[in-house]
Design a protein around this motif. Sequence first.
Motif, PDB file in Angstrom:
ATOM      1  N   ARG A 392      -6.767  17.776  10.910  1.00  0.00           N
ATOM      2  CA  ARG A 392      -6.606  17.742   9.494  1.00  0.00           C
ATOM      3  C   ARG A 392      -5.235  17.328   8.348  1.00  0.00           C
ATOM      4  N   SER A 393      -5.590  16.357   7.176  1.00  0.00           N
ATOM      5  CA  SER A 393      -4.474  16.691   6.633  1.00  0.00           C
ATOM      6  C   SER A 393      -5.205  16.504   5.087  1.00  0.00           C
ATOM      7  N   ARG A 394      -3.896  16.669   3.960  1.00  0.00           N
ATOM      8  CA  ARG A 394      -4.549  16.101   3.484  1.00  0.00           C
ATOM      9  C   ARG A 394      -3.112  15.550   2.656  1.00  0.00           C
ATOM     10  N   PHE A 395      -3.905  14.322   1.598  1.00  0.00           N
ATOM     11  CA  PHE A 395      -2.972  13.027   1.496  1.00  0.00           C
ATOM     12  C   PHE A 395      -3.209  13.444  -0.046  1.00  0.00           C
ATOM     13  N   GLU A 396      -1.457  12.870  -0.862  1.00  0.00           N
ATOM     14  CA  GLU A 396      -1.475  12.571  -2.009  1.00  0.00           C
ATOM     15  C   GLU A 396      -1.670  10.668  -2.125  1.00  0.00           C
ATOM     16  N   ALA A 397      -1.889  10.127  -3.529  1.00  0.00           N
ATOM     17  CA  ALA A 397      -1.906   8.637  -3.860  1.00  0.00           C
ATOM     18  C   ALA A 397       0.039   8.232  -3.779  1.00  0.00           C
ATOM     19  N   ARG A 398       0.034   6.954  -3.276  1.00  0.00           N
ATOM     20  CA  ARG A 398       1.791   6.347  -3.426  1.00  0.00           C
ATOM     21  C   ARG A 398       1.512   5.416  -4.645  1.00  0.00           C
ATOM     22  N   PRO A 399       2.500   4.976  -4.794  1.00  0.00           N
ATOM     23  CA  PRO A 399       2.226   3.568  -6.110  1.00  0.00           C
ATOM     24  C   PRO A 399       1.655   2.797  -5.747  1.00  0.00           C
ATOM     25  N   ASP A 400       1.710   2.099  -4.112  1.00  0.00           N
ATOM     26  CA  ASP A 400       1.346   0.656  -3.619  1.00  0.00           C
ATOM     27  C   ASP A 400      -0.201   0.455  -3.059  1.00  0.00           C
ATOM     28  N   GLY A 401      -0.557   1.585  -3.541  1.00  0.00           N
ATOM     29  CA  GLY A 401      -2.008   1.789  -3.241  1.00  0.00           C
ATOM     30  C   GLY A 401      -2.059   2.768  -1.908  1.00  0.00           C
ATOM     31  N   THR A 402      -0.795   3.006  -1.174  1.00  0.00           N
ATOM     32  CA  THR A 402      -1.568   3.826   0.496  1.00  0.00           C
ATOM     33  C   THR A 402      -1.630   5.040  -0.271  1.00  0.00           C
ATOM     34  N   TRP A 403      -1.431   6.645   0.639  1.00  0.00           N
ATOM     35  CA  TRP A 403      -1.548   7.483   0.854  1.00  0.00           C
ATOM     36  C   TRP A 403      -0.591   8.317   1.960  1.00  0.00           C
ATOM     37  N   LYS A 404      -0.263   9.282   1.238  1.00  0.00           N
ATOM     38  CA  LYS A 404       0.891   9.838   2.393  1.00  0.00           C
ATOM     39  C   LYS A 404       0.577  11.394   2.888  1.00  0.00           C
ATOM     40  N   GLY A 405       0.757  11.559   4.138  1.00  0.00           N
ATOM     41  CA  GLY A 405       0.178  12.995   4.045  1.00  0.00           C
ATOM     42  C   GLY A 405       0.757  13.759   3.608  1.00  0.00           C
ATOM     43  N   LEU A 406       0.299  14.982   3.421  1.00  0.00           N
ATOM     44  CA  LEU A 406       1.438  15.959   2.819  1.00  0.00           C
ATOM     45  C   LEU A 406       0.578  17.431   3.923  1.00  0.00           C
ATOM     46  N   ASP A 407       0.454  17.159   4.849  1.00  0.00           N
ATOM     47  CA  ASP A 407       0.424  18.878   5.661  1.00  0.00           C
ATOM     48  C   ASP A 407      -0.386  18.325   7.196  1.00  0.00           C
TER      49      ASP A 407
END
Length: 458
Positions: A392-407
């Motif tokens: 399981r992971s949470r993600f935040e939006a990047r400006p380029d439309g992809t998402w970055k994993g937070l944990d």
Amino acid sequence: MTSPFEDLLPGTRRALLHRIATAQAEGRAPSVVGAVARDGRTVWSAGRSCVDGHAPDADTQYRIGSITKCFTAVLVLRLRDEGLLDLADPLERHLPGTGVGEVTIAQLLGHGAGLAAEAPAPWWERTPGTTRPELADVLGEQPVLHPAGRLHHYSNPGYTLLGSLIEAVRGASWEEVLRREVLEPLSMHRTTVRPVAPAAGGFAVHPWADAILPEPAEDLGLMAPAGQLWSTAGDLCRFGAFLAGGDDLVLSAASLREALTPSTPPESGDWSGGYGLGFQLVHGGGRTLVGHTGSLPGFIAALWVSAEDGLVAVTLANATSGPFVGVVAAELIGIVADAEPRIPQPWRPLPEIDPELLALTGPWYWGATPFALRLTADGGLDFQPLRAGGRRSRFEARPDGTWKGLDGYYTGETLKVVRRPDGEVSHLDLGSFVYTRAPYAPGDAVPGGVDEQGWRGL
């Protein structure tokens, strides 16, 4: 008007007082102070015995020893966030001539540089800092005991190096930078490098008689970034509230998450705890605590934060040894969390919804394993398995439309939404793993293809 839920119940307050009183009496400490903050506000504090003829309180200074390292770590992370250094940089790049310059800044922060635990004789905690005027006097002839990056080996000299690094990059003393960049923004006006009344004196307690002996309170000189500070239960509660959520005036929540993530394997192989970048991490009793303990001759201290419970606890004593203040502070959190569980924030619908994001929610399949993608209240995504044991992971939006994993497993990894030529969503790409809307549906972009005969019986 104060909400009734912000104040502790009488029974809880008495249980907290009982724990502190027991710690002082059974630990045979000249005085003990404890405090608890909830959701950023101190809701209880108490002191036992006396300091200078008066009962100590949340404004009485005690020396906090290695809790000082948390403040030094925050200053280093601020330098990184400003682009003045990288945690992967070798120390030599910014602080040349130490003799151990090949170790990285991150390794020093997490006690993974392999440096010795203590400075050479004489015992640095009981001798004036002027005894060691140069870094070479702090490191000694054999400063490295273990290969860098291989294990956690706590090092006080390592934090001396970090303090000197801060001074080299900022062009000002560690004390001045700390006051300007952390203490003043957080309104920690009772945290200082030298005692300011009211302040407790430090004592050793005779092991076999009820007798005390004053301990020296030395200025640690170059070793100051490892353990110099004096503070109060009230100020440390403010610092704990900062650790729970960040403060952009000091350090962002994202950088704090990084600091509170284990950085190196522990020496004992015990994974019930660990060490991040300047912070101790403890797992037990169904909760995770972050913070630090500290000691110097005459004083012991503990600061723990349970972000999930919204609680901070501090325990301070003016004894070289006595109460197990780390355990006591953890139990203060447990008393409040168990007796008065945190009231959840009311659920409310999001103010607006992105239709394209909403269309991505629901079940996705890695092979035949089901996962669920949900929108979070902060505009992020939560990706979790629908059965036990998955990642399981949470993600935040990047400006380029992809998402970055937070944990979790996918920390720092990239989640992409892959579309077909007509604009319709084909699949999710998570670190090259493919997630589809159905388990192995014909025509899906599954690496290696899908058997043309489809699902069947045996």
